[in-house]
Design a protein around this motif. Structure first.
Motif, short mmCIF file in Angstrom:
data_model
loop_
_atom_site.label_atom_id
_atom_site.label_comp_id
_atom_site.label_asym_id
_atom_site.label_seq_id
_atom_site.Cartn_x
_atom_site.Cartn_y
_atom_site.Cartn_z
N SER A 45 23.12 43.41 18.88
CA SER A 45 22.60 44.44 17.97
C SER A 45 23.08 44.23 16.53
N THR A 46 24.20 43.49 16.36
CA THR A 46 24.65 43.16 15.00
C THR A 46 24.29 41.72 14.63
N ASN A 47 23.67 40.98 15.55
CA ASN A 47 23.48 39.54 15.34
C ASN A 47 24.78 38.93 14.85
N ALA A 48 25.82 39.03 15.68
CA ALA A 48 27.16 38.60 15.28
C ALA A 48 27.19 37.11 14.95
N GLY A 49 28.14 36.75 14.10
CA GLY A 49 28.30 35.35 13.69
C GLY A 49 29.55 34.76 14.31
N GLY A 50 30.66 34.75 13.54
CA GLY A 50 31.91 34.25 14.09
C GLY A 50 32.19 32.82 13.69
N ILE B 79 17.71 50.34 22.71
CA ILE B 79 19.04 50.23 23.32
C ILE B 79 19.03 48.99 24.20
N VAL B 80 19.84 48.01 23.85
CA VAL B 80 19.93 46.78 24.63
C VAL B 80 20.70 47.09 25.91
N THR B 81 20.11 46.76 27.06
CA THR B 81 20.82 47.01 28.32
C THR B 81 21.23 45.72 29.03
N GLY C 226 37.00 37.11 16.48
CA GLY C 226 38.36 37.60 16.65
C GLY C 226 38.44 38.83 17.55
N SER C 227 37.33 39.56 17.65
CA SER C 227 37.29 40.80 18.44
C SER C 227 36.79 40.58 19.86
N GLU C 228 36.72 39.33 20.32
CA GLU C 228 35.98 39.05 21.56
C GLU C 228 36.54 39.73 22.81
N CYS D 266 34.73 43.51 21.89
CA CYS D 266 33.32 43.70 21.54
C CYS D 266 32.44 43.34 22.75
N THR D 267 31.23 43.90 22.77
CA THR D 267 30.35 43.73 23.92
C THR D 267 29.11 42.92 23.53
N ILE D 268 28.46 42.38 24.54
CA ILE D 268 27.25 41.59 24.28
C ILE D 268 26.18 42.48 23.64
N VAL E 62 23.45 57.67 19.33
CA VAL E 62 24.16 56.61 18.61
C VAL E 62 24.66 55.61 19.66
N PRO E 63 23.97 54.46 19.82
CA PRO E 63 24.45 53.48 20.80
C PRO E 63 25.80 52.91 20.37
N GLN E 64 26.65 52.65 21.33
CA GLN E 64 27.97 52.10 21.01
C GLN E 64 28.43 51.13 22.09
N GLY E 65 29.01 50.02 21.67
CA GLY E 65 29.59 49.05 22.61
C GLY E 65 31.10 49.13 22.53
N GLY E 66 31.72 48.05 22.01
CA GLY E 66 33.18 48.01 21.93
C GLY E 66 33.74 48.75 20.73
N ASN E 67 32.86 49.25 19.86
CA ASN E 67 33.26 49.98 18.65
C ASN E 67 34.19 49.15 17.76
N THR E 68 33.86 47.86 17.62
CA THR E 68 34.65 46.98 16.74
C THR E 68 33.89 46.65 15.45
N GLY E 69 32.73 47.27 15.25
CA GLY E 69 31.89 46.93 14.11
C GLY E 69 32.57 47.25 12.78
N MET E 70 32.10 46.58 11.74
CA MET E 70 32.76 46.65 10.43
C MET E 70 32.04 47.59 9.45
P1 FAD Z 1 29.83 48.36 18.17
O1 FAD Z 1 30.81 48.31 17.06
O2 FAD Z 1 30.06 49.33 19.25
O3 FAD Z 1 28.37 48.62 17.57
C1 FAD Z 1 27.89 47.85 16.51
C2 FAD Z 1 26.41 48.17 16.26
O4 FAD Z 1 25.63 47.79 17.40
C3 FAD Z 1 26.10 49.66 16.07
O5 FAD Z 1 24.99 49.77 15.25
C4 FAD Z 1 25.72 50.15 17.46
O6 FAD Z 1 24.89 51.28 17.40
C5 FAD Z 1 24.99 48.94 17.98
N1 FAD Z 1 25.07 48.75 19.44
C6 FAD Z 1 26.16 48.50 20.20
N2 FAD Z 1 25.79 48.30 21.47
C7 FAD Z 1 24.44 48.43 21.51
C8 FAD Z 1 23.47 48.35 22.54
N3 FAD Z 1 23.80 48.04 23.79
N4 FAD Z 1 22.17 48.56 22.22
C9 FAD Z 1 21.80 48.85 20.94
N5 FAD Z 1 22.68 48.96 19.94
C10 FAD Z 1 23.98 48.73 20.22
N6 FAD Z 1 31.71 40.15 13.49
C11 FAD Z 1 31.12 38.96 13.22
O7 FAD Z 1 29.90 38.88 13.12
N7 FAD Z 1 31.88 37.83 13.07
C12 FAD Z 1 33.22 37.83 13.21
O8 FAD Z 1 33.87 36.79 13.06
C13 FAD Z 1 33.86 39.07 13.52
N8 FAD Z 1 35.19 39.12 13.70
C14 FAD Z 1 35.78 40.33 13.94
C15 FAD Z 1 37.16 40.37 14.10
C16 FAD Z 1 37.80 41.57 14.33
C17 FAD Z 1 39.30 41.61 14.51
C18 FAD Z 1 37.02 42.77 14.43
C19 FAD Z 1 37.68 44.09 14.70
C20 FAD Z 1 35.65 42.73 14.29
C21 FAD Z 1 35.02 41.51 14.03
N9 FAD Z 1 33.63 41.43 13.88
C22 FAD Z 1 33.04 40.23 13.63
C23 FAD Z 1 32.81 42.66 13.91
C24 FAD Z 1 32.37 43.12 15.34
O9 FAD Z 1 33.28 42.69 16.31
C25 FAD Z 1 30.96 42.63 15.65
O10 FAD Z 1 30.04 43.24 14.78
C26 FAD Z 1 30.52 42.89 17.09
O11 FAD Z 1 29.30 42.23 17.32
C27 FAD Z 1 30.37 44.38 17.42
O12 FAD Z 1 30.28 44.54 18.83
P2 FAD Z 1 30.67 45.95 19.49
O13 FAD Z 1 30.35 45.86 20.94
O14 FAD Z 1 32.04 46.33 19.14
O15 FAD Z 1 29.61 46.89 18.78
#
Ligand code: FAD
Ligand code: MLT
Ligand code: ZN
Length: 471
Positions: free
Chosen positions: A150-155, A209-211, A138-140, A143-145, A70-78
């Motif tokens: 891996s979530t194609n984050a927006g923001g 796994i993105v490195t 908000g989680s910057e 959260c990790t790159i 289970v890959p994990q970065g900052g564990n801020t995912g929703m």
């Molecule tokens: P994690 O939570 O650790 O993992 C998320 C997913 O990515 C999991 O499936 C995990 O297996 C996978 N993953 C992680 N690292 C890797 C890797 N290196 N290789 C392969 N897979 C990997 N999200 C938005 O899109 N927009 C927002 O505006 C936004 N605001 C937020 C505000 C707050 C206060 C919080 C708590 C969260 C917010 N998020 C937002 C959600 C979250 O921060 C994002 O989804 C972020 O991109 C997750 O990054 P992370 O490093 O915490 O990933």
């Protein structure tokens, strides 16, 4: 003789060193829960490699032992996508030790970073080079790159710069069998066949796994204006968005919608924050940037907002007079999630529909929710500039929050049916994880699901990367 799965912990220790394989319950605790407190798993071990080579060896050892990762970065995912299941068999692969910034190429306007670098650290490194990395969440700080890709984050800057996938030029990925694909190219044009990096972006750790990644940088803003406007309803917020786009062009970086209820919830848990335009049902928070140091931006924004108020599009507006005031306006917006977490569990939706369809969606869904779940509280906010709302439904007053969660499936169907009727998406930016897996299976056309399964089978034939997530 012990089987290979039973000896995986010692094999992982041999690869990364004993100190970076965690097994004690207290040590793994932070890795087996999600940020919202909705999921809890158990794990055989948390492994924290420090290099791409080590990630490769870890993946190869787990593939050999048939152990899921289970890959994990900052564990801020929703969506519970980084939480292991309850079996205790899965290994959590934390990338947080991979935090090197491998280089900045200012002339190419790119930065190459490892997966565990926090988003804030990438922004900081870009700023030090006089450039901008525009992804902003908000989680910057946590959260990790790797997680962002891996979530194609927006923001909050998607309106101007696009999602995470629009900001990536190259990627390095470790495959399920441990092989390393070095796709770290810094090219803006490359039509040599399929764009493989885009497969991994947004795949939530289920395909690879993105490195590391090569990210695109932009001219740094030298002038910035932050403003809050009060509007009568969501239709007026959309009208204001159109007026501001017309007046400001691509200087308009962010346009966030916040309901009065969401804003007051944020203030309830952060009472030090201001309430500059009290008593309105809806607000829009605008960020306007220009890369020219001498741009007359304040006058331009002030003029555009004054015209909007004069035309009856906005009711009132205020412009931050200092960096500190701007930060406090943003804190009102960014702290909503944290305030909701403190309130107790709620049913979260992360939807997108065409911007033109948002007012009718909001009115219709609010009316239907009130009918079906009398007294349920709506906490609605989000990225109106992208047609993306966080449409959150909390328990009626007097109903225990945890008990209301028993209604999740019905609430989801009520909201998502209206999203789909408006040609929208049930996940705009947070992904699917385990939270929306059933909803994805319900709403995604069968052919799309079949193609997704074929891609998964091609890249992870034994189903060892983040099983039970997405599909
Ligand atoms: P994690 O939570 O650790 O993992 C998320 C997913 O990515 C999991 O499936 C995990 O297996 C996978 N993953 C992680 N690292 C890797 C890797 N290196 N290789 C392969 N897979 C990997 N999200 C938005 O899109 N927009 C927002 O505006 C936004 N605001 C937020 C505000 C707050 C206060 C919080 C708590 C969260 C917010 N998020 C937002 C959600 C979250 O921060 C994002 O989804 C972020 O991109 C997750 O990054 P992370 O490093 O915490 O990933
Ligand atoms: C946000 O926009 O604040 C985030 O996506 C987090 C959330 O929806 O709670
Ligand atoms: Zn969001």
């Amino acid at each position: 003789m012990p089987n290979v799965a039973a000896t995986i912990v010692s094999r992982l220790q041999a690869i990364v060193g004993d100190a970076h394989v965690l097994t004690a319950p207290a040590d793994v605790e932070a890795y087996v829960n999600d940020w919202r407190g909705r999921y809890r798993g158990t794990t055989r071990a948390v492994v924290r490699p420090g290099t791409t080579q080590q990630v490769s060896q870890v993946a190869a050892a787990c593939a050999d032992a048939n152990v899921a990762l289970v890959p994990q970065g900052g564990n801020t995912g929703m969506c519970g996508a980084a939480t292991p299941d309850a079996s205790g068999d899965e290994v959590v692969l934390s990338l947080v030790r991979m935090r090197a910034i491998r280089g900045v190429d200012a002339a190419n306007a790119t930065i190459t970073v490892e997966a565990g670098v926090t988003l804030a650290a990438v922004q900081e490194a870009a700023a030090q080079a006089g450039l901008l990395f525009p992804l902003s969440l908000g989680s910057e700080g946590s959260c990790t790159i790797g997680g962002n890709l891996s979530t194609n984050a927006g923001g909050t800057a998607v309106l101007r710069y696009g999602n995470a996938r629009n900001l990536v030029l190259g990627i390095e990925v470790v495959l399920a069998d441990g092989r390393i694909w070095n796709g770290l190219r810094g090219l803006r044009k490359d039509n040599t066949g399929y764009d493989l990096k885009q497969l991994f972006i947004g795949s939530e750790g289920t395909l690879g796994i993105v490195t590391a990644a090569v990210l695109e940088l932009f001219a740094a803003p030298r002038t910035r204006v932050t403003a809050l406007a009060a509007v009568a309803d969501v239709a007026h917020a959309v009208a204001l968005l159109c007026a501001m786009k017309q007046a400001l062009g691509d200087r308009l970086v962010g346009f966030e919608l916040v309901s009065g209820i969401a804003l007051q919830l944020s203030r309830k848990h952060h009472p030090d924050l201001p309430d500059p335009l009290p008593g309105h049902p809806w607000y829009a928070l605008l960020q306007v940037d220009d890369s020219a140091a001498d741009a007359p931006l304040a006058a331009l924004v002030e003029g555009a907002l004054a015209e909007a108020v004069g035309d009856g599009v906005a009711v009132d507006a205020t412009i931050a007079q200092s960096h500190e005031q701007a930060q406090r306006l943003w804190a009102l917006r960014d702290n909503i999630s944290e305030a909701q977490r403190r309130e107790g569990p709620n049913i979260k939706h992360d939807i997108s529909v065409p911007i033109s369809a948002i007012p009718a969606f909001v009115d219709d869904t609010a009316a239907a929710t009130a009918d079906a779940f009398p007294g349920a509280q709506l906490v609605v906010f989000g990225h109106l500039g992208d047609g993306n709302l966080h449409y959150n439904v909390a328990a009626p007053p007097g109903v225990e929050a945890q008990a209301f969660l028993a209604r999740t499936a019905q609430v989801n169907r009520l909201v998502h049916a209206r999203v789909v009727a408006a040609a929208g998406s049930i996940s705009a930016e947070h992904g699917i994880g385990q939270l929306k897996r059933a909803e994805l299976a319900h709403y995604k056309p069968p052919l799309e699901l079949e193609l997704m399964r074929r891609v998964k089978a091609a890249l992870d034939p034994h189903g060892l990367l983040n099983p039970g997530k997405v599909l």
